[in-house]
Design a protein around this motif. Structure first.
Motif, short mmCIF file in Angstrom:
data_model
loop_
_atom_site.label_atom_id
_atom_site.label_comp_id
_atom_site.label_asym_id
_atom_site.label_seq_id
_atom_site.Cartn_x
_atom_site.Cartn_y
_atom_site.Cartn_z
N UNK A 110 0.83 -1.21 0.00
CA UNK A 110 0.00 0.00 0.00
C UNK A 110 0.86 1.25 0.00
N UNK A 111 1.91 1.25 0.80
CA UNK A 111 2.78 2.42 0.88
C UNK A 111 3.49 2.67 -0.46
N UNK A 112 4.02 1.62 -1.04
CA UNK A 112 4.72 1.77 -2.32
C UNK A 112 3.75 2.19 -3.42
N UNK A 113 2.56 1.60 -3.44
CA UNK A 113 1.56 1.97 -4.44
C UNK A 113 1.13 3.42 -4.31
N UNK A 114 1.18 3.96 -3.11
CA UNK A 114 0.74 5.34 -2.91
C UNK A 114 1.79 6.37 -3.33
N UNK A 115 3.02 5.92 -3.57
CA UNK A 115 4.08 6.83 -4.00
C UNK A 115 3.85 7.29 -5.43
N UNK A 116 4.26 8.51 -5.76
CA UNK A 116 4.24 8.93 -7.16
C UNK A 116 5.18 8.03 -7.98
N UNK A 117 4.92 7.91 -9.26
CA UNK A 117 5.69 7.00 -10.12
C UNK A 117 7.18 7.30 -10.06
N UNK A 118 7.55 8.56 -10.06
CA UNK A 118 8.97 8.94 -10.06
C UNK A 118 9.66 8.40 -8.81
N UNK A 119 9.01 8.50 -7.67
CA UNK A 119 9.60 7.99 -6.43
C UNK A 119 9.66 6.47 -6.44
N UNK A 120 8.63 5.82 -7.01
CA UNK A 120 8.68 4.36 -7.12
C UNK A 120 9.85 3.94 -8.00
N UNK A 121 10.07 4.66 -9.09
CA UNK A 121 11.19 4.33 -9.99
C UNK A 121 12.52 4.52 -9.28
N UNK A 122 12.67 5.60 -8.54
CA UNK A 122 13.91 5.84 -7.81
C UNK A 122 14.14 4.74 -6.78
N UNK A 123 13.08 4.34 -6.11
CA UNK A 123 13.19 3.27 -5.12
C UNK A 123 13.62 1.97 -5.81
N UNK A 124 13.03 1.68 -6.96
CA UNK A 124 13.37 0.48 -7.72
C UNK A 124 14.85 0.50 -8.08
N UNK A 125 15.31 1.61 -8.61
CA UNK A 125 16.70 1.70 -9.07
C UNK A 125 17.69 1.63 -7.90
N UNK A 126 17.35 2.24 -6.79
CA UNK A 126 18.28 2.27 -5.65
C UNK A 126 18.22 0.98 -4.84
N UNK A 127 17.03 0.59 -4.42
CA UNK A 127 16.90 -0.52 -3.48
C UNK A 127 16.95 -1.89 -4.14
N UNK A 128 16.45 -2.01 -5.36
CA UNK A 128 16.41 -3.32 -6.00
C UNK A 128 17.51 -3.51 -7.04
N UNK A 129 17.88 -2.43 -7.71
CA UNK A 129 18.92 -2.52 -8.73
C UNK A 129 20.29 -2.14 -8.16
N UNK A 130 20.33 -1.48 -7.00
CA UNK A 130 21.59 -1.11 -6.36
C UNK A 130 22.33 0.00 -7.08
N UNK A 131 21.61 0.84 -7.80
CA UNK A 131 22.26 1.92 -8.56
C UNK A 131 22.66 3.05 -7.63
N UNK A 132 23.79 3.71 -7.94
CA UNK A 132 24.19 4.87 -7.13
C UNK A 132 23.27 6.06 -7.44
N UNK A 133 23.16 6.98 -6.49
CA UNK A 133 22.27 8.12 -6.65
C UNK A 133 22.59 8.96 -7.89
N UNK A 134 23.86 9.08 -8.19
CA UNK A 134 24.26 9.87 -9.36
C UNK A 134 23.66 9.30 -10.64
N UNK A 135 23.71 7.97 -10.77
CA UNK A 135 23.15 7.33 -11.95
C UNK A 135 21.62 7.45 -11.98
N UNK A 136 21.00 7.36 -10.82
CA UNK A 136 19.55 7.50 -10.74
C UNK A 136 19.14 8.90 -11.17
N UNK A 137 19.91 9.89 -10.77
CA UNK A 137 19.61 11.27 -11.14
C UNK A 137 19.66 11.47 -12.65
N UNK A 138 20.60 10.78 -13.30
CA UNK A 138 20.71 10.89 -14.76
C UNK A 138 19.48 10.30 -15.41
#
Length: 138
Positions: A110-138
């Motif tokens: 429920x919490x993840x579904x309530x996030x805006x898409x951009x935040x869900x994508x950032x969470x996916x890239x950081x927490x599940x893909x292990x991407x550094x913040x710099x790459x996520x920002x790009x």
């Protein structure tokens, strides 16, 4: 700058691309189609690869944009995580622990579904893909 090779540099990204597309669309068939479309678009841009700093970031951006386009077209922005299976609690745990685990998973969904898409994508890239913040920002 390293010469980019489709087989060695782009194809190994397909699993990460799939996870990103799945996280956005919440649909396995759509995610598979998006990965194929992403690989085609990356291949079509091969003449400009020498100018790309990170082929991975470039590919992920294309994948993300294609996935967003798909959900906008389908007007399915209020999807849920129900299509994604979660590991069952340990079989040795008691029913109380299983209930607590199920409640936690539901709350997280429920919490993840309530996030805006951009935040869900950032969470996916950081927490599940292990991407550094710099790459996520790009």
């Amino acid at each position: 700058m390293k010469k980019i090779n489709f087989r060695n540099d782009v194809l190994p990204l397909k699993n990460a691309l799939y996870r990103l597309a799945l996280r956005i669309t919440l649909n396995t068939a759509e995610a598979e189609d998006i990965v194929q479309d992403t690989l085609i678009k990356v291949w079509d841009k091969r003449d400009g690869w020498d100018e790309i700093e990170s082929i991975e970031a470039f590919s992920m951006t294309i994948c993300r944009n294609l996935a967003l386009d798909r959900i906008k077209k389908a007007e399915n922005q209020n999807g849920s995580l129900d299509a994604i299976s979660f590991e069952a609690p340990d079989a040795t745990s008691n029913p109380y622990e299983q209930m607590i685990q199920k409640d936690r998973i539901e709350l997280i969904k429920k919490l993840v579904d309530s996030l805006p898409e951009r935040q869900r994508s950032c969470m996916q890239l950081r927490d599940f893909e292990g991407k550094p913040y710099r790459e996520i920002a790009e």
